[in-house]
Design a protein around this motif. Structure first.
Motif, short mmCIF file in Angstrom:
data_model
loop_
_atom_site.label_atom_id
_atom_site.label_comp_id
_atom_site.label_asym_id
_atom_site.label_seq_id
_atom_site.Cartn_x
_atom_site.Cartn_y
_atom_site.Cartn_z
N LEU A 107 127.40 72.48 -69.07
CA LEU A 107 127.90 72.12 -67.74
C LEU A 107 128.13 70.61 -67.57
O LEU A 107 129.06 70.19 -66.91
N GLU A 108 127.30 69.82 -68.19
CA GLU A 108 127.45 68.35 -68.09
C GLU A 108 128.76 67.89 -68.73
O GLU A 108 129.50 67.09 -68.17
N ARG A 109 129.06 68.41 -69.90
CA ARG A 109 130.32 68.05 -70.58
C ARG A 109 131.52 68.57 -69.81
O ARG A 109 132.57 67.93 -69.79
N ALA A 110 131.39 69.76 -69.17
CA ALA A 110 132.48 70.30 -68.38
C ALA A 110 132.81 69.38 -67.21
O ALA A 110 133.98 69.15 -66.90
N GLU A 111 131.80 68.85 -66.56
CA GLU A 111 132.02 67.91 -65.45
C GLU A 111 132.69 66.63 -65.96
O GLU A 111 133.59 66.08 -65.31
N GLN A 112 132.27 66.15 -67.11
CA GLN A 112 132.90 64.95 -67.70
C GLN A 112 134.38 65.24 -68.01
O GLN A 112 135.24 64.39 -67.77
N TRP A 113 134.67 66.42 -68.52
CA TRP A 113 136.05 66.77 -68.86
C TRP A 113 136.92 66.84 -67.61
O TRP A 113 138.07 66.42 -67.64
N LYS A 114 136.37 67.31 -66.50
CA LYS A 114 137.14 67.37 -65.26
C LYS A 114 137.60 65.98 -64.83
O LYS A 114 138.75 65.79 -64.43
N SER A 115 136.70 65.02 -64.93
CA SER A 115 137.09 63.65 -64.54
C SER A 115 138.09 63.07 -65.54
O SER A 115 139.04 62.37 -65.17
N THR A 116 137.93 63.36 -66.82
CA THR A 116 138.87 62.89 -67.84
C THR A 116 140.24 63.53 -67.64
O THR A 116 141.28 62.86 -67.75
N LEU A 117 140.26 64.82 -67.30
CA LEU A 117 141.51 65.54 -67.09
C LEU A 117 142.30 64.95 -65.92
O LEU A 117 143.52 64.81 -66.00
N LYS A 118 141.61 64.60 -64.85
CA LYS A 118 142.29 64.00 -63.70
C LYS A 118 143.01 62.72 -64.10
O LYS A 118 144.14 62.47 -63.70
N SER A 119 142.36 61.90 -64.90
CA SER A 119 143.01 60.64 -65.33
C SER A 119 144.19 60.93 -66.27
O SER A 119 145.19 60.21 -66.25
N LEU A 120 144.10 61.98 -67.10
CA LEU A 120 145.20 62.33 -68.00
C LEU A 120 146.42 62.84 -67.24
O LEU A 120 147.56 62.63 -67.65
#
Length: 171
Positions: free
Chosen positions: A134-147
């Motif tokens: 779940l922690e990595r999933a939350e990090q990916w969400k923020s990374t995806l928004k910037s992408l």
């Protein structure tokens, strides 16, 4: 026919006449008279049939209950259970309980009704949610928004919900 004979015997024992029974059931007086004369054998036959059918129903109910418990346990452990597996297990349970082959058949019709009674639907068991960090999933969400900042929303697709895999086999 046995039910009619039982009803005739019951009404005759309550004091109704042979003529009244013949009129009520739309049969001949001779048939009513024969039922009166064979009262004991009719009652014995009814008792035998009732006992056998009741025993068969009880054993079949036991098969259904035991199969449900087994199914619930297997599904809770994440095992995929198909119809043929349920049928084999039901036959195994029936033989362990001593239900004769003529009394129980784990047919397609039985399986369909068993699934309906127990509200069982076929669906794909996904084990992905248990393996997600779940922690990595939350990090990916923020990374995806910037992408996605450089793209219009009309150009962003969720491949899980789109028909881009129209030639792929269903899963």
């Amino acid at each position: 026919m046995l039910n009619t004979k039982l009803a005739i015997v019951k009404h005759l024992s309550e004091g109704h006449s042979i003529r009244a029974m013949a009129d009520k059931f739309s049969i001949s007086k001779g048939t009513v008279q024969a039922a009166k004369e064979n009262r004991e054998s009719i009652l014995n036959e009814a008792e035998r049939n009732h006992s056998l059918s009741k025993a068969r129903i009880v054993k079949q109910c036991e098969v259904n209950v035991i199969l449900w418990r087994w199914f619930a346990t297997a599904r809770a452990r994440g095992y995929p259970i198909s119809g043929p597996i349920l049928q084999v297990k039901a036959r195994q349970i029936a033989s362990e309980l001593g239900v004769e082959g003529g009394d129980f058949s784990a047919s397609e019709g039985w399986l369909h009704k068993w699934k309906e009674r127990n509200n069982i639907r076929s669906y794909k068991i996904s084990r992905e949610s248990g393996n997600v960090d779940l922690e990595r999933a939350e990090q990916w969400k923020s990374t995806l928004k910037s992408l996605l900042l450089g793209y219009d929303l009309k150009n962003v697709f969720n491949m899980d919900e789109m028909g881009f895999f129209f030639r792929a086999l269903p899963d």
